[in-house]
Design a protein around this motif. Structure first.
Motif, PDB file in Angstrom:
ATOM      1  N   GLY A  15       0.801  -1.218   0.000  1.00  0.00           N
ATOM      2  CA  GLY A  15       0.000   0.000   0.000  1.00  0.00           C
ATOM      3  C   GLY A  15       0.834   1.268   0.000  1.00  0.00           C
ATOM      4  O   GLY A  15       2.073   1.218  -0.076  1.00  0.00           O
ATOM      5  N   SER A  16       0.141   2.414   0.104  1.00  0.00           N
ATOM      6  CA  SER A  16       0.791   3.717   0.040  1.00  0.00           C
ATOM      7  C   SER A  16       0.307   4.618   1.169  1.00  0.00           C
ATOM      8  O   SER A  16      -0.819   4.468   1.653  1.00  0.00           O
ATOM      9  CB  SER A  16       0.490   4.406  -1.303  1.00  0.00           C
ATOM     10  N   LEU A  17       1.166   5.529   1.554  1.00  0.00           N
ATOM     11  CA  LEU A  17       0.828   6.593   2.491  1.00  0.00           C
ATOM     12  C   LEU A  17       1.571   7.847   2.071  1.00  0.00           C
ATOM     13  O   LEU A  17       2.659   7.765   1.474  1.00  0.00           O
ATOM     14  CB  LEU A  17       1.242   6.243   3.931  1.00  0.00           C
ATOM     15  N   ARG A  18       1.006   9.000   2.402  1.00  0.00           N
ATOM     16  CA  ARG A  18       1.714  10.250   2.210  1.00  0.00           C
ATOM     17  C   ARG A  18       1.825  10.959   3.549  1.00  0.00           C
ATOM     18  O   ARG A  18       0.812  11.307   4.164  1.00  0.00           O
ATOM     19  CB  ARG A  18       1.024  11.167   1.193  1.00  0.00           C
ATOM     20  N   LEU A  19       3.039  11.171   3.985  1.00  0.00           N
ATOM     21  CA  LEU A  19       3.294  11.883   5.229  1.00  0.00           C
ATOM     22  C   LEU A  19       3.500  13.365   4.931  1.00  0.00           C
ATOM     23  O   LEU A  19       4.042  13.732   3.893  1.00  0.00           O
ATOM     24  CB  LEU A  19       4.534  11.326   5.921  1.00  0.00           C
ATOM     25  N   SER A  20       3.085  14.198   5.879  1.00  0.00           N
ATOM     26  CA  SER A  20       3.270  15.645   5.768  1.00  0.00           C
ATOM     27  C   SER A  20       4.087  16.150   6.939  1.00  0.00           C
ATOM     28  O   SER A  20       3.964  15.641   8.061  1.00  0.00           O
ATOM     29  CB  SER A  20       1.916  16.359   5.744  1.00  0.00           C
ATOM     30  N   CYS A  21       4.896  17.149   6.677  1.00  0.00           N
ATOM     31  CA  CYS A  21       5.714  17.802   7.700  1.00  0.00           C
ATOM     32  C   CYS A  21       5.469  19.300   7.554  1.00  0.00           C
ATOM     33  O   CYS A  21       5.963  19.917   6.600  1.00  0.00           O
ATOM     34  CB  CYS A  21       7.179  17.447   7.487  1.00  0.00           C
ATOM     35  N   ALA A  22       4.694  19.867   8.465  1.00  0.00           N
ATOM     36  CA  ALA A  22       4.312  21.278   8.380  1.00  0.00           C
ATOM     37  C   ALA A  22       5.143  22.108   9.342  1.00  0.00           C
ATOM     38  O   ALA A  22       5.274  21.769  10.522  1.00  0.00           O
ATOM     39  CB  ALA A  22       2.828  21.439   8.698  1.00  0.00           C
ATOM     40  N   ALA A  23       5.685  23.202   8.826  1.00  0.00           N
ATOM     41  CA  ALA A  23       6.537  24.083   9.628  1.00  0.00           C
ATOM     42  C   ALA A  23       5.762  25.306  10.094  1.00  0.00           C
ATOM     43  O   ALA A  23       4.919  25.831   9.367  1.00  0.00           O
ATOM     44  CB  ALA A  23       7.743  24.520   8.817  1.00  0.00           C
ATOM     45  N   SER A  24       6.072  25.746  11.293  1.00  0.00           N
ATOM     46  CA  SER A  24       5.501  27.000  11.798  1.00  0.00           C
ATOM     47  C   SER A  24       6.556  27.732  12.617  1.00  0.00           C
ATOM     48  O   SER A  24       7.388  27.116  13.278  1.00  0.00           O
ATOM     49  CB  SER A  24       4.254  26.737  12.645  1.00  0.00           C
ATOM     50  N   GLY A  25       6.514  29.053  12.522  1.00  0.00           N
ATOM     51  CA  GLY A  25       7.432  29.866  13.309  1.00  0.00           C
ATOM     52  C   GLY A  25       8.775  30.127  12.660  1.00  0.00           C
ATOM     53  O   GLY A  25       9.617  30.826  13.243  1.00  0.00           O
ATOM     54  N   PHE A  26       8.994  29.584  11.469  1.00  0.00           N
ATOM     55  CA  PHE A  26      10.254  29.841  10.794  1.00  0.00           C
ATOM     56  C   PHE A  26      10.072  29.608   9.297  1.00  0.00           C
ATOM     57  O   PHE A  26       9.087  29.040   8.868  1.00  0.00           O
ATOM     58  CB  PHE A  26      11.391  28.964  11.328  1.00  0.00           C
ATOM     59  N   THR A  27      11.036  30.062   8.530  1.00  0.00           N
ATOM     60  CA  THR A  27      10.981  29.920   7.077  1.00  0.00           C
ATOM     61  C   THR A  27      11.583  28.590   6.671  1.00  0.00           C
ATOM     62  O   THR A  27      12.787  28.367   6.823  1.00  0.00           O
ATOM     63  CB  THR A  27      11.733  31.070   6.393  1.00  0.00           C
ATOM     64  N   LEU A  28      10.743  27.717   6.146  1.00  0.00           N
ATOM     65  CA  LEU A  28      11.168  26.365   5.815  1.00  0.00           C
ATOM     66  C   LEU A  28      12.277  26.363   4.767  1.00  0.00           C
ATOM     67  O   LEU A  28      13.162  25.514   4.794  1.00  0.00           O
ATOM     68  CB  LEU A  28       9.963  25.574   5.313  1.00  0.00           C
ATOM     69  N   ASP A  29      12.235  27.321   3.839  1.00  0.00           N
ATOM     70  CA  ASP A  29      13.179  27.345   2.735  1.00  0.00           C
ATOM     71  C   ASP A  29      14.608  27.658   3.170  1.00  0.00           C
ATOM     72  O   ASP A  29      15.526  27.598   2.354  1.00  0.00           O
ATOM     73  CB  ASP A  29      12.733  28.359   1.679  1.00  0.00           C
ATOM     74  N   ARG A  30      14.821  27.981   4.409  1.00  0.00           N
ATOM     75  CA  ARG A  30      16.176  28.226   4.889  1.00  0.00           C
ATOM     76  C   ARG A  30      16.928  26.927   5.157  1.00  0.00           C
ATOM     77  O   ARG A  30      18.137  26.945   5.407  1.00  0.00           O
ATOM     78  CB  ARG A  30      16.136  29.053   6.171  1.00  0.00           C
ATOM     79  N   TYR A  31      16.208  25.809   5.138  1.00  0.00           N
ATOM     80  CA  TYR A  31      16.799  24.557   5.576  1.00  0.00           C
ATOM     81  C   TYR A  31      16.623  23.428   4.565  1.00  0.00           C
ATOM     82  O   TYR A  31      15.661  23.400   3.803  1.00  0.00           O
ATOM     83  CB  TYR A  31      16.151  24.105   6.882  1.00  0.00           C
ATOM     84  N   ALA A  32      17.545  22.494   4.629  1.00  0.00           N
ATOM     85  CA  ALA A  32      17.282  21.172   4.077  1.00  0.00           C
ATOM     86  C   ALA A  32      16.365  20.451   5.065  1.00  0.00           C
ATOM     87  O   ALA A  32      16.458  20.670   6.276  1.00  0.00           O
ATOM     88  CB  ALA A  32      18.582  20.389   3.909  1.00  0.00           C
ATOM     89  N   ILE A  33      15.481  19.608   4.561  1.00  0.00           N
ATOM     90  CA  ILE A  33      14.537  18.892   5.408  1.00  0.00           C
ATOM     91  C   ILE A  33      14.711  17.404   5.181  1.00  0.00           C
ATOM     92  O   ILE A  33      14.660  16.926   4.044  1.00  0.00           O
ATOM     93  CB  ILE A  33      13.080  19.280   5.100  1.00  0.00           C
ATOM     94  N   GLY A  34      14.894  16.695   6.263  1.00  0.00           N
ATOM     95  CA  GLY A  34      15.048  15.251   6.175  1.00  0.00           C
ATOM     96  C   GLY A  34      13.913  14.522   6.855  1.00  0.00           C
ATOM     97  O   GLY A  34      13.318  15.017   7.817  1.00  0.00           O
ATOM     98  N   TRP A  35      13.602  13.354   6.328  1.00  0.00           N
ATOM     99  CA  TRP A  35      12.674  12.421   6.975  1.00  0.00           C
ATOM    100  C   TRP A  35      13.511  11.281   7.559  1.00  0.00           C
ATOM    101  O   TRP A  35      14.401  10.739   6.887  1.00  0.00           O
ATOM    102  CB  TRP A  35      11.669  11.851   5.975  1.00  0.00           C
ATOM    103  N   PHE A  36      13.195  10.915   8.767  1.00  0.00           N
ATOM    104  CA  PHE A  36      13.896   9.859   9.478  1.00  0.00           C
ATOM    105  C   PHE A  36      12.868   8.892  10.048  1.00  0.00           C
ATOM    106  O   PHE A  36      11.697   9.234  10.186  1.00  0.00           O
ATOM    107  CB  PHE A  36      14.746  10.456  10.607  1.00  0.00           C
ATOM    108  N   ARG A  37      13.315   7.710  10.403  1.00  0.00           N
ATOM    109  CA  ARG A  37      12.411   6.756  11.023  1.00  0.00           C
ATOM    110  C   ARG A  37      13.159   5.952  12.067  1.00  0.00           C
ATOM    111  O   ARG A  37      14.374   5.792  12.013  1.00  0.00           O
ATOM    112  CB  ARG A  37      11.789   5.822   9.979  1.00  0.00           C
ATOM    113  N   GLN A  38      12.375   5.456  13.006  1.00  0.00           N
ATOM    114  CA  GLN A  38      12.925   4.562  14.017  1.00  0.00           C
ATOM    115  C   GLN A  38      11.989   3.381  14.171  1.00  0.00           C
ATOM    116  O   GLN A  38      10.828   3.549  14.584  1.00  0.00           O
ATOM    117  CB  GLN A  38      13.127   5.252  15.350  1.00  0.00           C
ATOM    118  N   ALA A  39      12.486   2.229  13.824  1.00  0.00           N
ATOM    119  CA  ALA A  39      11.717   0.989  13.974  1.00  0.00           C
ATOM    120  C   ALA A  39      11.948   0.439  15.369  1.00  0.00           C
ATOM    121  O   ALA A  39      12.972   0.728  16.005  1.00  0.00           O
ATOM    122  CB  ALA A  39      12.163  -0.012  12.916  1.00  0.00           C
TER     123      ALA A  39
END
Length: 129
Positions: A15-39
């Protein structure tokens, strides 16, 4: 400064899922953004990263060709589209900022080599039949 993840849940293998990461309080474009996981019982690992200008995307070898990271700057949101999910994709997924995407040959650098400034609380993905 806050990142909030959403979109996790229970999904069957394949199957499929789409995760979202919403930023508040700062400008997202100033950063690289990574997704991480812990099993369960495993160390945290990098899954995907989008560069600050969204001109580069990097993936862990285990998800390459199945996951896609994207950035919607007007919405201050980064997405992780996950297709062909496998039970080994199960874990808590969270997003975090860094100045650059930390990479090694063939994928992403180990979690300890990242320099996070802001990170979210995570969203649970459970791939099970």
């Amino acid at each position: 400064l806050q990142l909030v993840e959403s979109g996790g849940g229970l999904v069957q293998p394949g199957g499929s899922l789409r995760l979202s990461c919403a930023a508040s309080g700062f400008t997202l474009d100033r950063y690289a953004i990574g997704w991480f996981r812990q099993a369960p019982g495993k160390e945290r690992e990098g899954v995907a990263c989008t560069s600050r200008l969204a001109d580069w995307a990097y993936y862990a070898g285990s998800v390459k060709g199945r996951f896609t990271i994207s950035r919607d700057s007007p919405k201050a949101t980064v997405y992780l589209q996950m297709n062909s999910l496998k039970p080994e994709d199960t874990g808590v997924y969270f997003c975090a900022t860094d100045n650059i995407c930390r990479t090694v040959v063939g994928g992403l650098a180990p979690y300890v080599r990242w320099s996070f400034e802001v990170w979210g609380q995570g969203t649970l993905v459970n791939v099970s039949s």
